[in-house]
Structures are given as C-alpha cells and as structure tokens.
Write a protein that holds these residues in place. Structure first.
Motif, PDB file in Angstrom:
ATOM      1  N   SER A 166       0.824  -1.208   0.000  1.00  0.00           N
ATOM      2  CA  SER A 166       0.000   0.000   0.000  1.00  0.00           C
ATOM      3  C   SER A 166       0.859   1.259   0.000  1.00  0.00           C
ATOM      4  N   SER A 167       1.952   1.264   0.754  1.00  0.00           N
ATOM      5  CA  SER A 167       2.822   2.444   0.772  1.00  0.00           C
ATOM      6  C   SER A 167       3.766   2.466  -0.426  1.00  0.00           C
ATOM      7  N   ALA A 168       4.054   1.293  -1.007  1.00  0.00           N
ATOM      8  CA  ALA A 168       4.954   1.228  -2.162  1.00  0.00           C
ATOM      9  C   ALA A 168       4.366   1.955  -3.369  1.00  0.00           C
ATOM     10  N   ARG A 169       3.037   2.068  -3.393  1.00  0.00           N
ATOM     11  CA  ARG A 169       2.402   2.765  -4.522  1.00  0.00           C
ATOM     12  C   ARG A 169       2.777   4.238  -4.593  1.00  0.00           C
ATOM     13  N   HIS A 170       3.235   4.786  -3.464  1.00  0.00           N
ATOM     14  CA  HIS A 170       3.586   6.205  -3.435  1.00  0.00           C
ATOM     15  C   HIS A 170       5.058   6.456  -3.781  1.00  0.00           C
ATOM     16  N   LEU A 171       5.804   5.401  -4.050  1.00  0.00           N
ATOM     17  CA  LEU A 171       7.208   5.557  -4.411  1.00  0.00           C
ATOM     18  C   LEU A 171       7.340   5.962  -5.877  1.00  0.00           C
ATOM     19  N   PRO A 172       8.424   6.673  -6.233  1.00  0.00           N
ATOM     20  CA  PRO A 172       8.657   7.009  -7.649  1.00  0.00           C
ATOM     21  C   PRO A 172       8.773   5.739  -8.485  1.00  0.00           C
ATOM     22  N   GLN A 173       7.955   5.604  -9.486  1.00  0.00           N
ATOM     23  CA  GLN A 173       7.916   4.383 -10.292  1.00  0.00           C
ATOM     24  C   GLN A 173       9.240   4.095 -10.981  1.00  0.00           C
ATOM     25  N   THR A 174       9.992   5.141 -11.291  1.00  0.00           N
ATOM     26  CA  THR A 174      11.267   4.938 -11.977  1.00  0.00           C
ATOM     27  C   THR A 174      12.318   4.299 -11.069  1.00  0.00           C
TER      28      THR A 174
END
Length: 484
Positions: free
Chosen positions: A434-442
């Motif tokens: 759930s929190s990983a979704r807020h990380l920069p995708q790159t």
C-alpha cells in the motif's frame, strides 16, 4: 476426571495452541505494514526475535514452575500474561513500545505452548496414541496458520495492523474459561523441589547476551565478538553450576546425552530456516511482486496445509519406520524448500513461493512429531518434563537467533546498497504494497533489486542450516525407549 471433562480440557489447551500459531502467522503478515507505519526496517528483526527470546528463556522455567505450583495454574498465568501483553501491543505507537509488548507476549507464550506438552505426555503413555494427540495439536496450530494469513491480511487491508494483536483477547479468554471449569489437576503435579534461581538467571543472561550479539552484527562486528565471548563464558558457568545443583534447572545428565541433544540441534537448525521463510516470504511477495497484504500472507497457506498432512501421516509412519528415517524424510523436504528459495530469481512467479512453502511445511510436519516423542520416551520418567521443555527451547532458539541474524543480514545488505536518491525510508515503504504505490515508479526496479539481494542472502544462509541438520541426522544414533 470424566472423559467429557478431559475432552473439554484438551480443547481448551488446543485453543491456546491455536492462538499461539495464529499470532505467529498473523504478525508476520502485518510486518510490512508495521515497518512502514512505524518506520522500523532497522528493528524489524526484533518484532519476531524478542517474542521468540521471551518464549525461549522461559520455556524451561515454566516447566519447573509447573512442577512447583501445578501445571493448570502455571498455564493460566501464562495465558493471562499473553493476552494482556497483546492488548498493549495493539495499542503501541512506537517500535520500542511494540517490542516491549512482544517480549512479554513471548514470556507468556513460553508457558502457553510448553505446559500442554507436559500434560499430553502424562495423558497419553502410548507413543502412537501420543503421536495422534500431538497430531491434533499440530492440526489446531496448522488451522491457525491457514486462517492467520487470511485474517491478518484482511485486518491490515480493511482496519489496521493493531487488530492483529487485539484478536488474541477473546480467544485467550475462551481458553481460560474452558480449562477452569473442566480440568481438575491431581495433587501429584505439584512438587516441593527447590527452584534453581541461579541456574535460571544464568540461562536467561546467556540467551539475552547471545541474542544481542546476533542483532549487533548489523552495527558493530567488534561488539558482536565481545558479546559472543561473554555468552560462551556464561554458558560454561551455567554448565558448571548445574553440575553441582541438587535440583538443577537442566540436569547435566540430560545435557551430556548426545542421542537426545542431537535431535535438539536438528530442531534448532530446521526451525532457523522455517522462521526465515515465514517472516520473509510475505515480504518477498509484497516487496518484489507487488501483492497486497492478503496475498503476502497466503504464501504460508500451502505450507500450513501440508504441515497438517505431514503431521497426521507421521503417526502411521511411526508404527512402521524408525523415527530417524522419518526425520530424514522431513529434513529432505525442507531442503527442497530451501533450494527452491535459493534458486529463485527476482522475477520468480508467485506460485514458486507457494511450492517452496509447501515442501517446508510438509518437512516440518514429518520431522517434529517423532523427535518430540523421542525426547520424552528416550529419558527416565523424572526427566520427561525438563526434556520436553528443553526440546521446545531449542526449537524456539532456532527461530529466535536466526530471526535476529536474518534481520541483521537484511539491514546490512540494505544499508550497503542505498544511497543518493535511494533511501532507507524508501525501503521501508517498499515492504508494504500500500505504501509502495507512493514511491517514484522509476526507482522501483532498483529498490526491488536491493530488497531481492537481501532476501536471497537470507535464503542462502537458511539452506546451509538445513544441510547441517541433514548431516547430523545421518550420523546420530536413536535414543533407546526407556521403561515406564
């Protein structure tokens, strides 16, 4: 005591066993959310290891307390301590508060899971009947590990991780009430033996020092070496003291019995890998594959089901095969699990985790029961209690120390690879979908590579442990069954 009362009392003990198993899997499922919420990747190993340490250092002590005040009262005290500590854990607002609560939960669990085994040994004199009874114990434990990931994932996804601790309260209260109104303990359960306070203190000090040594691997190797030396010295002092104690906590006769202790070492080693898979497979699923908490917890399902199958089938195997051969079959199954996780690549599919977990659970189911029965039948009548709890101690120690070491390994691996735009805080967020979704995708591919490197190293260490266990099982001799 009527058969009906005995059945209800057994159910009460099984419910407590269910609660212990539920705690293990449900907390492991919630670890990524806890890590993210409390920013605690550095201390993640302590969530499991401090609980296991509390269990380990008190397992033998609870057995001796049971001899002094009675097993029923001892069991009730341990369950009350466990559920009160669970309430504190659910209310935790920091890693420190949660770790302290987990320590007291572990202390309670030490009696909650060990005392029933002593009672079962008294109720079921026949090894095959006791194996079937232990099969029910494992069945309830396995049921908890099956529903635990589902419940844990659902609670984390719909409510919060705090509820994985609150759920222990109603279960523990039901167990207490059922036992209180059904079980009548005989007077012979209590003894007047003098409690070995010095030996108890030395054992606790030794284990605590060695645990801190395991954890300090991540921060200071010099400190680790010093603590290991201190721990070994304390171990030597403990052995010397026990040699001269009239009512030793752990009789030297038992410590010197290699036919018994070799099985304890095997328990230590295979449980070391078992905890590695149990804690880090959900993190592998969420951090590397991007699953939610529910699917992360479901990595334990195949292992839980096959653990039940393995344990139930073991009772039949014990009537046909030497115990040592059954332990070897179980160890080889765990080896397949360890090999699978070591060979897994970063892009390994979800089903690969399930297959590995299945072999792990099947192997544990086959190996544990014959060793537990052998630890009881291979010693004199007066040593059954301490041999039982000492065996459970080794099983717990394998999980305790390897949990701390694996946590230190992950922390070291992560710290050596982050830098620049990649931060430890990002790694904390990555472990929870759930929190990983807020990380920069790159940055996700690089972050996942860092996490994979740490997890892969942990599984490699686990493989070495299983190989050592198989070697010891090959060279050991089976203890002879003692007359009763």
């Amino acid at each position: 005591m009527t058969k009906r009362r005995m059945t209800i009392a057994t159910i009460a003990l099984l419910i407590a066993n269910f609660m212990g198993g539920l705690d293990a899997t449900i907390v492991n499922t919630a670890l990524p959310a806890i890590t993210s919420d409390l920013n605690g990747i550095r201390l993640i190993g302590w969530i499991s290891s401090i609980f296991l340490l509390g269990t380990a250092v008190t397992t033998v002590l609870w057995g001796r307390v049971g001899e002094a005040i009675g097993n029923k009262r001892t069991f009730q005290i341990s369950v009350i301590l466990f559920i009160v500590s669970s309430l504190v854990g659910g209310l935790s607002t920091s890693m420190l508060m949660l770790i302290v609560a987990r320590a007291f939960m572990g202390i309670g669990a030490g009696g909650m899971v060990s005392i029933p085994f002593i009672i079962y040994a008294d109720l079921y004199a026949n090894p095959a009947e006791r194996a079937r009874a232990l099969g029910w114990v494992t069945a309830f434990y396995t049921l908890s590990t099956v529903v635990g990931p589902l419940i844990g994932g659902w609670l984390v996804d719909t409510l919060s991780w705090h509820w994985v601790f609150f759920i222990n309260l109603p279960i523990g209260i039901i167990s207490l009430l059922l036992l209180q109104f059904s079980y009548r303990e005989g007077n012979r359960a209590a003894t007047q033996n003098r409690f070995d306070y010095l030996g108890s203190g030395l054992l606790i000090a030794t284990l605590v020092v060695l645990l801190f040594a395991s954890d300090s691997i991540a921060t200071n190797i010099g400190q680790t070496l010093v603590l290991v030396i201190i721990g070994l010295v304390l171990m030597g002092v403990f052995y010397h003291v026990e040699k001269h104690q009239t009512h030793a906590l752990v009789p030297v006769e038992l410590l010197k019995n290699w036919q018994i202790q070799s099985q304890n070492v095997i328990m230590f080693l295979i449980n070391g890998f078992f905890i590695g898979y149990s804690v880090y497979a959900p993190m592998w699923a969420q951090g590397l594959l991007g699953t939610n908490a529910t699917y992360g917890g479901l990595t334990q399902i195949a292992g839980s089901v096959l653990l039940l199958i393995g344990t139930r089938y073991t009772a039949h195997l014990m009537e046909r095969l030497p115990y040592k051969h059954i332990v070897m079959l179980g160890s080889l199954s765990v080896l397949l699990s360890a090999v699978a996780m070591t060979l897994a690549t970063q892009s390994a599919p979800y089903w690969w985790l399930l297959v590995s977990g299945g072999f792990n659970g099947l192997g544990m189911g086959l190996a544990f029961t014959p060793m537990q029965v052998s630890l009881q039948d291979g010693v004199r009548q007066d040593l059954i209690s301490v041999s039982t709890t000492f065996g459970l101690l080794f099983r717990t120690l394998g999980q305790t120390f390897m949990s701390a070491i694996f946590g230190a390994v992950l922390s070291l691996s992560t710290a050596s690879q982050v830098g620049g735009r990649l931060t430890t805080r990002m790694m904390n967020q990555l472990t929870d979908a759930s929190s990983a979704r807020h990380l920069p995708q790159t940055l996700l591919p690089q972050l996942r590579t860092i996490l994979f490197n740490g997890l892969h190293l942990i599984m490699g260490i686990g493989l070495v442990l299983v190989i050592l266990a198989i070697f010891i099982n090959l060279i050991r001799k089976e203890p002879a069954k003692q007359p009763r």
